[in-house]
Design a protein around this motif. Structure first.
Motif, PDB file in Angstrom:
ATOM      1  N   LEU A 128       0.853  -1.189   0.000  1.00 13.24           N
ATOM      2  CA  LEU A 128       0.000   0.000   0.000  1.00 13.24           C
ATOM      3  C   LEU A 128       0.887   1.236   0.000  1.00 13.24           C
ATOM      4  N   LEU A 129       0.492   2.233  -0.793  1.00 14.49           N
ATOM      5  CA  LEU A 129       1.235   3.486  -0.887  1.00 14.49           C
ATOM      6  C   LEU A 129       0.333   4.612  -0.399  1.00 14.49           C
ATOM      7  N   THR A 130       0.869   5.531   0.371  1.00 13.98           N
ATOM      8  CA  THR A 130       0.095   6.699   0.798  1.00 13.98           C
ATOM      9  C   THR A 130       0.806   7.956   0.327  1.00 13.98           C
ATOM     10  N   THR A 131       0.006   8.938  -0.037  1.00 15.49           N
ATOM     11  CA  THR A 131       0.579  10.206  -0.477  1.00 15.49           C
ATOM     12  C   THR A 131      -0.391  11.342  -0.188  1.00 15.49           C
ATOM     13  N   ASN A 132       0.177  12.500   0.121  1.00 12.60           N
ATOM     14  CA  ASN A 132      -0.629  13.715   0.280  1.00 12.60           C
ATOM     15  C   ASN A 132      -0.791  14.428  -1.053  1.00 12.60           C
ATOM     16  N   LEU A 133       0.054  14.072  -2.017  1.00 15.60           N
ATOM     17  CA  LEU A 133       0.078  14.753  -3.305  1.00 15.60           C
ATOM     18  C   LEU A 133      -0.011  13.712  -4.413  1.00 15.60           C
ATOM     19  N   ARG A 134      -1.226  13.350  -4.760  1.00 14.08           N
ATOM     20  CA  ARG A 134      -1.408  12.304  -5.769  1.00 14.08           C
ATOM     21  C   ARG A 134      -0.834  12.733  -7.110  1.00 14.08           C
ATOM     22  N   ALA A 135      -0.846  13.989  -7.388  1.00 13.47           N
ATOM     23  CA  ALA A 135      -0.347  14.473  -8.672  1.00 13.47           C
ATOM     24  C   ALA A 135       1.146  14.225  -8.839  1.00 13.47           C
ATOM     25  N   ASN A 136       1.847  14.005  -7.732  1.00 14.06           N
ATOM     26  CA  ASN A 136       3.291  13.775  -7.815  1.00 14.06           C
ATOM     27  C   ASN A 136       3.650  12.325  -8.129  1.00 14.06           C
ATOM     28  N   ILE A 137       2.662  11.417  -8.108  1.00 22.77           N
ATOM     29  CA  ILE A 137       2.921  10.013  -8.400  1.00 22.77           C
ATOM     30  C   ILE A 137       2.962   9.804  -9.908  1.00 22.77           C
ATOM     31  N   ASP A 138       3.984   9.128 -10.372  1.00 23.11           N
ATOM     32  CA  ASP A 138       4.137   8.881 -11.804  1.00 23.11           C
ATOM     33  C   ASP A 138       2.951   8.068 -12.320  1.00 23.11           C
ATOM     34  N   GLU A 139       2.440   8.454 -13.512  1.00 28.31           N
ATOM     35  CA  GLU A 139       1.282   7.767 -14.081  1.00 28.31           C
ATOM     36  C   GLU A 139       1.571   6.296 -14.378  1.00 28.31           C
ATOM     37  N   ALA A 140       2.847   5.976 -14.647  1.00 21.13           N
ATOM     38  CA  ALA A 140       3.202   4.580 -14.901  1.00 21.13           C
ATOM     39  C   ALA A 140       2.985   3.728 -13.654  1.00 21.13           C
ATOM     40  N   PHE A 141       3.208   4.310 -12.483  1.00 19.74           N
ATOM     41  CA  PHE A 141       2.922   3.589 -11.248  1.00 19.74           C
ATOM     42  C   PHE A 141       1.417   3.427 -11.064  1.00 19.74           C
ATOM     43  N   THR A 142       0.676   4.485 -11.348  1.00 20.01           N
ATOM     44  CA  THR A 142      -0.772   4.458 -11.165  1.00 20.01           C
ATOM     45  C   THR A 142      -1.407   3.355 -12.009  1.00 20.01           C
ATOM     46  N   ARG A 143      -0.881   3.164 -13.245  1.00 12.57           N
ATOM     47  CA  ARG A 143      -1.435   2.135 -14.121  1.00 12.57           C
ATOM     48  C   ARG A 143      -1.258   0.742 -13.537  1.00 12.57           C
ATOM     49  N   ARG A 144      -0.215   0.531 -12.750  1.00 16.23           N
ATOM     50  CA  ARG A 144       0.071  -0.792 -12.179  1.00 16.23           C
ATOM     51  C   ARG A 144      -0.661  -1.039 -10.865  1.00 16.23           C
ATOM     52  N   LEU A 145      -1.385  -0.057 -10.378  1.00 23.38           N
ATOM     53  CA  LEU A 145      -2.091  -0.200  -9.110  1.00 23.38           C
ATOM     54  C   LEU A 145      -3.430  -0.895  -9.317  1.00 23.38           C
ATOM     55  N   ASP A 146      -3.829  -1.684  -8.345  1.00 19.84           N
ATOM     56  CA  ASP A 146      -5.141  -2.330  -8.407  1.00 19.84           C
ATOM     57  C   ASP A 146      -6.254  -1.362  -8.018  1.00 19.84           C
ATOM     58  N   LEU A 147      -5.978  -0.535  -7.030  1.00 25.31           N
ATOM     59  CA  LEU A 147      -6.988   0.410  -6.555  1.00 25.31           C
ATOM     60  C   LEU A 147      -6.324   1.726  -6.162  1.00 25.31           C
ATOM     61  N   VAL A 148      -7.006   2.820  -6.451  1.00 27.47           N
ATOM     62  CA  VAL A 148      -6.612   4.136  -5.952  1.00 27.47           C
ATOM     63  C   VAL A 148      -7.768   4.647  -5.099  1.00 27.47           C
TER      64      VAL A 148
END
Length: 702
Positions: free
Chosen positions: A594-614
């Motif tokens: 699990l990853l936590t962030t206060n700034l979702r915009a700073n997460i690379d989109e390539a990582f987001t694509r590999r996530l099961d849930l946001v």
């Protein structure tokens, strides 16, 4: 003190009945063999005494008289016909002149009459058949071990060796007792280091400095104990070998059946490469159990291999070696082609340099989570809870399941209650001990869904996350919905929202729902200024998480999973390399992260694509803030008339800040020895505003 040597007349009348006065108790078949050996010894004594002028000398073997010298210099003839079995000597090819005396022409056969009880309890015969020993090998072995079974053979051997101090059989005496010429090359070869008896560790030819015919023969204490029915493991293997339990889930029935069939057909050497630690051990145990083999699990050093092989050969057992050393070539070469099934397990790829003859190299099937049938069999009583849901997250081998079940029962006994789901989860977590604590902070979850105050949408997503973690093997494995390409079966989720909105608490709740520990990765243990070190640290964490049943939490993940940027200097280049490594590693990850962030915009989109849930965690509205205040005050003594709705309306605080405000109010109340009041709550909320640099309502612009 001189031990007198028996006279010929004393030695020639020992075959009337089995000698049992000083002999240890053995099986009937072994006693029968010793009786026949004693008959042959008596005949050889008579032959020696008939032509030896010193036969009646009580000091024979201590000095040479003139008569003895003349006897040795004179012509002699000796009969080489053995009456060991029936007086024909045909067992060794010596009766009809058709063999070479080695016994290789004739298969090993039963000593006792067919159908007799001894025929089924003769361990020496069973050992000979199992190891392919010839009749001659079996006789030599019996001759060598006779003094260890019946001490009356010691003076007999001393007499025949012409030396009362040499009370064990020698190579020359063994050949004489077998009725074989001592100059026959094939017979002498049975004592060669590469011959079966010595190569298999059954017989030691000692005193190499002596002439060949006077070298002593010795068998190990372990072999003697085995022939007498003692199956205790060799003490030399203490701490290095244990019997591998067969209570293992058949996690891949097709693989297990195919490997078991091959193991039954031939003593195969197999290398099982693991994807996750424990996969190979579970696969080996399942296959050996299906093939009907006892399994010896070896974790010791290479110098214990000879004792290990001897133990496996005596038992007819298989060997399973895990935890291979960094340089496994010596161990693999020592175990290969051992004549017993050998299964090696490890995570590294097989290297042809390890062994001259390649083993059968297979990928061990992945262990499935759950294995409800094995858990149910391991528990003594029928569980009073949903066993399938409780054990679904745990990927434990059968031996670990058995230990976890026993530990859960011990915990329940200590509490004085039947086994509960909590007992089973605690015991399972203990069996999934991890090295993650070197890189992360462990949190043992102590919260539940009732501790979350969230809108419906993120709550539904959190439940879905737990559902994915439980059933990933079925969906991605059995239903073949994995994307392939070496991708793992991990579950990845991103929690995004402002600080204090419940991201870390939600991760703890998910871990509690799954019955797993939560490990919060410390960024200080990951990031390194030296090139490549950050990736190495991350690899250690991912590798450990893959082999552990746990939930991995990357707090403030944007520090590690940030966006890649245009390369303008070397710093950008190496930062992008770290991101590229993480993208590749997440593809093959098998755990729960699990990853936590206060700034979702700073997460690379390539990582987001590999996530099961946001999962987005919104800032709480007034109603949710009131629920958070009341939840935090549930166990706090409050004064009559205390109203949390006022501070919930006037102060826009997230859940973490609300809890901090309640803690401040509680300390203020304890300090004056009273209950918490509305004013205490307001002062706590005002302090949180000031900490955040915000204007406190009613104080103006200060």
């Amino acid at each position: 003190m001189t031990i007198p040597t028996p006279h010929t007349s004393d030695l020639s009348h020992t075959s009337d009945a089995p000698h049992t006065s000083d002999a240890p108790l053995t099986s009937d078949a072994l006693i029968l063999r010793l009786t026949r050996l004693r008959e042959r010894v008596a005949e050889l004594v008579d032959q020696r005494g008939a032509s030896d002028p010193t036969a009646d000398d009580p000091l024979r073997g201590l000095y040479f008289s003139d008569e003895a010298v003349r006897h040795l210099l004179g012509p002699t003839t000796a009969s080489h016909t053995s009456v060991f079995e029936d007086g024909t000597g045909d067992e060794y090819g010596a009766g009809d002149g058709t063999g070479d005396g080695t016994g290789d022409e004739n298969p090993t056969r039963a000593e006792s009459a067919p159908g007799s009880e001894a025929a089924h309890t003769d361990r020496l015969e069973l050992l000979a058949v199992r190891l392919g020993l010839t009749e001659l090998d079996t006789r030599i072995l019996l001759i060598a071990l006779a003094p260890d079974l019946d001490r009356s053979f010691e003076p007999l051997y001393g007499y025949l060796n012409d030396d009362v101090s040499r009370r064990r059989a020698t190579t020359g005496l063994a050949l004489d007792l077998c009725g074989l010429p001592v100059h026959l090359a094939g017979a002498r070869a049975r004592f060669h280091p590469s011959a079966p008896l010595t190569a298999l560790g059954l017989l030691a030819v000692e005193e190499p400095e002596r002439p060949f015919l006077s070298r002593s023969l010795r068998v190990t204490d372990r072999l003697v104990a085995h022939l007498l029915g003692d199956d205790t493991l060799d003490t030399a293997l203490a701490g290095h070998v244990q019997r591998l339990t067969t209570a293992v889930a058949s996690h891949d029935d097709e693989f297990t059946a195919k490997l078991a069939a091959r193991l039954r057909a031939e003593p195969l050497t197999v290398y099982l490469r693991e994807h996750r630690e424990g996969d190979g051990l579970a696969g080996a145990a399942a296959a050996l159990s299906a093939a009907g083999f006892e399994a010896l699990h070896f974790t010791g050093p290479e110098d214990r291999v000879p004792e290990l092989l001897r133990e496996a050969r005596l038992r007819g057992a298989a060997i399973v070696a895990s935890a291979l050393p960094d340089k496994p070539a010596e161990l693999v070469r020592g175990l290969a082609d051992a004549g017993v099934p050998v299964l090696l397990t490890g995570s590294r790829p097989y290297d042809p340099q390890w062994c001259e003859h390649d083993p059968l190299v297979l990928d061990a099937p992945r262990q499935r989570a759950g294995a409800v049938d094995v858990w149910a069999a391991a528990l003594r009583d029928e569980p009073g809870f949903d066993l399938a849901a409780t054990v679904a997250p745990y990927r434990l081998g059968g031996d670990r399941i058995l230990r976890a079940a026993h530990a859960a029962e011990d915990l329940a006994t200590f509490d004085g209650t039947p086994v509960t789901a909590a007992h089973l989860r605690l015991a399972a977590r203990q069996q999934s001990a991890s090295g993650l604590e070197r890189h992360a902070r462990r949190i043992r979850p102590d919260v539940g869904w009732e501790d979350l105050v969230l809108p419906d949408k993120p709550l539904v997503q959190l439940h879905e996350l737990a559902l994915r973690a439980r059933h990933r093997d079925q969906v991605l494995g059995d239903w073949r919905l994995s994307a392939g390409g070496g991708r793992g079966r991990g579950v990845l989720g991103l929690f995004a929202g402002e600080s204090g909105t419940g991201k870390t608490l939600s991760a703890e709740v998910v871990a509690a729902e799954l019955g797993l520990d939560l490990y919060v990765v410390q960024l200080s243990s990951i990031v390194d200024k030296y090139v490549g070190e950050t990736e190495k640290n991350l690899e250690r964490i991912f590798t450990e998480a893959d082999r552990t049943d746990a939930v991995l939490l990357f707090d403030e993940a944007d520090a590690v999973f940030g966006k890649r940027s245009e390369v303008k200097d070397s710093h950008d280049k190496y930062a992008n390399m770290e991101s590229a490594y993480l993208l590749q590693r997440l593809e093959s990850f098998d755990g729960i992260a699990l990853l936590t962030t206060n700034l979702r915009a700073n997460i690379d989109e390539a990582f987001t694509r590999r996530l099961d849930l946001v999962v987005d965690f919104p800032f709480p509205d007034a109603g949710q803030r009131l629920a958070l205040w009341r939840h935090s005050l549930a166990a706090v003594p409050c004064a009559e008339g205390t109203d949390a709705s006022v501070v919930a309306r006037d102060f826009e605080l997230a859940g973490g800040s609300i809890r901090s405000a309640v803690v401040t109010a509680a300390y203020a109340a304890v300090g004056r020895g009273a209950a918490v009041t509305t004013q205490d709550l307001r002062e706590g909320a005002e302090r949180e505003y000031r900490k955040a640099g915000r204007l406190v309502p009613g104080e103006g612009n200060w």
